[in-house]
Design an enzyme around this catalytic site. Structure first.
Site, PDB file in Angstrom:
ATOM      1  N   ASP A  13      43.760  43.849  38.492  1.00 49.91           N
ATOM      2  CA  ASP A  13      44.402  44.408  37.296  1.00 49.91           C
ATOM      3  C   ASP A  13      43.894  43.775  36.011  1.00 49.91           C
ATOM      4  O   ASP A  13      44.633  43.666  35.031  1.00 49.91           O
ATOM      5  CB  ASP A  13      45.936  44.260  37.376  1.00 49.91           C
ATOM      6  CG  ASP A  13      46.481  44.753  38.705  1.00 49.91           C
ATOM      7  OD1 ASP A  13      46.129  45.874  39.073  1.00 49.91           O
ATOM      8  OD2 ASP A  13      47.218  44.008  39.369  1.00 49.91           O
ATOM      9  N   LYS A  16      39.479  46.364  34.582  1.00 50.15           N
ATOM     10  CA  LYS A  16      38.075  46.679  34.901  1.00 50.15           C
ATOM     11  C   LYS A  16      37.706  48.048  34.359  1.00 50.15           C
ATOM     12  O   LYS A  16      36.563  48.298  34.011  1.00 50.15           O
ATOM     13  CB  LYS A  16      37.860  46.671  36.423  1.00 50.15           C
ATOM     14  CG  LYS A  16      37.977  45.308  37.044  1.00 50.15           C
ATOM     15  CD  LYS A  16      37.662  45.330  38.527  1.00 50.15           C
ATOM     16  CE  LYS A  16      38.756  45.911  39.392  1.00 50.15           C
ATOM     17  NZ  LYS A  16      39.939  45.071  39.559  1.00 50.15           N
ATOM     18  N   GLY A  40      44.196  50.434  41.701  1.00 55.72           N
ATOM     19  CA  GLY A  40      44.750  51.231  40.618  1.00 55.72           C
ATOM     20  C   GLY A  40      43.853  51.089  39.406  1.00 55.72           C
ATOM     21  O   GLY A  40      43.820  50.036  38.797  1.00 55.72           O
ATOM     22  N   HIS A  41      43.093  52.115  39.118  1.00 60.08           N
ATOM     23  CA  HIS A  41      42.195  52.073  37.961  1.00 60.08           C
ATOM     24  C   HIS A  41      42.710  53.025  36.895  1.00 60.08           C
ATOM     25  O   HIS A  41      42.895  54.200  37.172  1.00 60.08           O
ATOM     26  CB  HIS A  41      40.783  52.531  38.361  1.00 60.08           C
ATOM     27  CG  HIS A  41      40.017  51.485  39.090  1.00 60.08           C
ATOM     28  ND1 HIS A  41      38.673  51.583  39.326  1.00 60.08           N
ATOM     29  CD2 HIS A  41      40.401  50.312  39.604  1.00 60.08           C
ATOM     30  CE1 HIS A  41      38.276  50.512  39.987  1.00 60.08           C
ATOM     31  NE2 HIS A  41      39.313  49.731  40.167  1.00 60.08           N
ATOM     32  N   GLN A 223      40.365  45.764  43.645  1.00 60.65           N
ATOM     33  CA  GLN A 223      40.952  44.420  43.701  1.00 60.65           C
ATOM     34  C   GLN A 223      40.070  43.392  42.964  1.00 60.65           C
ATOM     35  O   GLN A 223      39.447  43.771  41.989  1.00 60.65           O
ATOM     36  CB  GLN A 223      41.240  43.966  45.141  1.00 60.65           C
ATOM     37  CG  GLN A 223      42.264  44.829  45.848  1.00 60.65           C
ATOM     38  CD  GLN A 223      41.679  46.132  46.338  1.00 60.65           C
ATOM     39  OE1 GLN A 223      40.650  46.137  46.986  1.00 60.65           O
ATOM     40  NE2 GLN A 223      42.319  47.221  46.048  1.00 60.65           N
TER      41      GLN A 223
END
Ligand code: IMP
Length: 433
Positions: A13, A16, A40-41, A223
């Site tokens: 988180d 990125k 989660g992007h 991750q």
């Protein structure tokens, strides 16, 4: 030719998406190499925000081929649903390629993830419950289902039946849970598999050909370094290799094709799930960081644990990934603090009870658990820095803060994020040659 890896330098988180987004426009391919729908992007394009889980972020960039590499744990149900919801929002998803050898996450992996977590009690990892650990366990046990199997009814039926014969024993006799029906699992896999068939390909061949032709490939990690199965805070980690080496094994592209390795770190630290976190804050400054930085999970919505910047963690990420560039995100979150502590060492308690000061991350997890942060305090700033694009226009204290992080991390900082929008960045060095 450019082969650029983007990897999280902390516990995930880090934002990125910001770095990926800026690079993706110059790329021909964006390839996910590890993890699955646990990622989660958040990608912002114009006035649209997309929260992606399994899709490579390049899916929202027309003209970029989005690749799901062999190292990914692919949940066909999740992917079909994510694809449909993107299409509903007008995103063209036809430029997707899926590795024929990616591992498939099934209903029994999701179920086992949740059941086994509750069985662990106090030792639970705090997984995302997306079946990631059980999928990679089957891969390593050589009983996993690969994407290519989805197009062979006989093969997939035999594998599911054989796997469930054992897993149902485990579910009912050890975990006291309900058994699963093999036919239902097979039907789901075949149905979703059929919808994904047009996108399945030998993606290692595609990516290598592209690189040989001088095209640009972005390797996108899910991750982060400290969640790596080998290099993270084991056992409180994910079950794949987010570190840079994972980009090669997870896509079938050799290390000689990698031209840059970009690490992304917040200007402070966050973590979700269980496990050691030496600079974690339990007082009101922790809540202040959580509120200021909107630190709630994209996938699970869980409040994130928050703490000060840990230079040992980021220097470790520089080493194990061989970072060439560092991106610092969310500098603006720190605005308003009088003093900003930065962790420069740990006091760790050895197995014999003696305390010693270290400046490198302890590999022994027992020692890491005992780590007490040693802080250096830097001056804070009050001025609003959101959206400043020129480094020299930052308040002097903010400039000193960034330069000190660079020095402690041992890697040049090429980009500083200072606001939620795409153009809220300070560019110090270009990320693409
Ligand atoms: P799993 O990957 O669902 O097995 O979860 C293992 C650990 O990794 C847990 O602590 C999760 O919270 C963490 N984790 C997994 N994916 C992410 C992510 O995208 N960001 C941050 N933490 C993650």
């Amino acid at each position: 030719m450019a082969g650029i890896i983007v990897v999280g330098a902390q516990w995930g988180d880090e934002g990125k998406g910001k770095a990926t987004d800026l690079i993706a426009g110059k790329m021909d391919y964006v390839a996910r190499y590890n993890g699955g729908s646990n990622a989660g992007h958040t990608v912002v394009v114009g006035d649209q925000t997309y929260a992606l889980r399994l899709m490579p972020s390049g899916i929202v960039n027309p003209g970029v081929t989005a690749v799901i590499g062999n190292g990914v744990a692919l949940d066909p149900k999740e992917l079909v649903e994510e694809k449909a919801s993107l299409e509903q929002r007008g995103v063209d998803t036809s430029h997707l390629l899926i590795s024929l050898s990616a591992q498939v996450t099934t209903g029994y992996h999701r179920y086992l993830d949740r059941v086994s977590e509750s069985h662990l009690g106090k030792r639970k990892i705090g997984t995302t419950g997306r079946g990631i650990g059980p999928t990679y366990a089957d891969k390593i046990n050589r009983i996993g289902i690969r994407v290519a199997d989805l197009f062979d009814e006989k093969a997939v039926t035999a594998k599911v039946e054989q796997n469930l014969a054992l897993k149902n024993e485990l579910l009912t006799k050890i975990y006291g849970a309900e058994p699963l029906d093999a036919h239902k699992v097979v039907d789901e896999l075949l149905t979703y598999g059929e919808q994904l068939r047009p996108y399945a390909a030998d993606t290692s061949l595609v990516l290598n050909k592209a690189l040989d032709e001088g095209k640009n490939v972005l390797f996108e990690g899910g991750q982060a370094t400290m969640l790596d199965i080998d290099h993270g805070t084991y056992p409180f980690v994910t079950s794949s290799n987010p570190t840079a080496g994972g980009a090669c094994t997870g896509t079938g592209v050799g290390p000689t094709k990698i031209t840059r390795v970009v690490g992304v770190s917040k200007a402070y630290t966050t973590r979700v799930g269980a496990g050691p976190f030496p600079t974690e804050l339990f007082d009101e400054s922790g809540q202040w960081l959580r509120d200021r930085g909107h630190e709630y999970g994209v996938v699970t919505k869980r409040p994130r644990r928050t703490g000060w910047f840990d230079a040992l963690v980021v220097r470790y990420a520089v080493r194990v990934n061989g970072l060439t560039d560092l991106v610092i995100t969310k500098l603006d979150t720190l605005t308003g603090l009088k003093k900003i502590p930065v962790c420069v060492a740990y006091d760790i308690t050895d197995h014999d009870g003696s305390v010693r000061r270290v400046t490198e991350l302890p590999v022994d997890q027992g020692l890491f658990d005992s780590a007490k942060p040693v802080y250096e305090e830097l001056d804070g700033w009050d001025e609003n820095i959101t959206g400043i694009t020129d480094f020299d226009r930052l308040p002097a204290a903010a400039q000193t803060y960034v330069r000190r992080l660079e020095e402690l991390a041992g890697c040049r900082i090429s980009l500083v994020g200072n606001g939620p929008q795409r153009d809220h960045v300070i560019r110090l060095h270009p990320l693409v040659d």
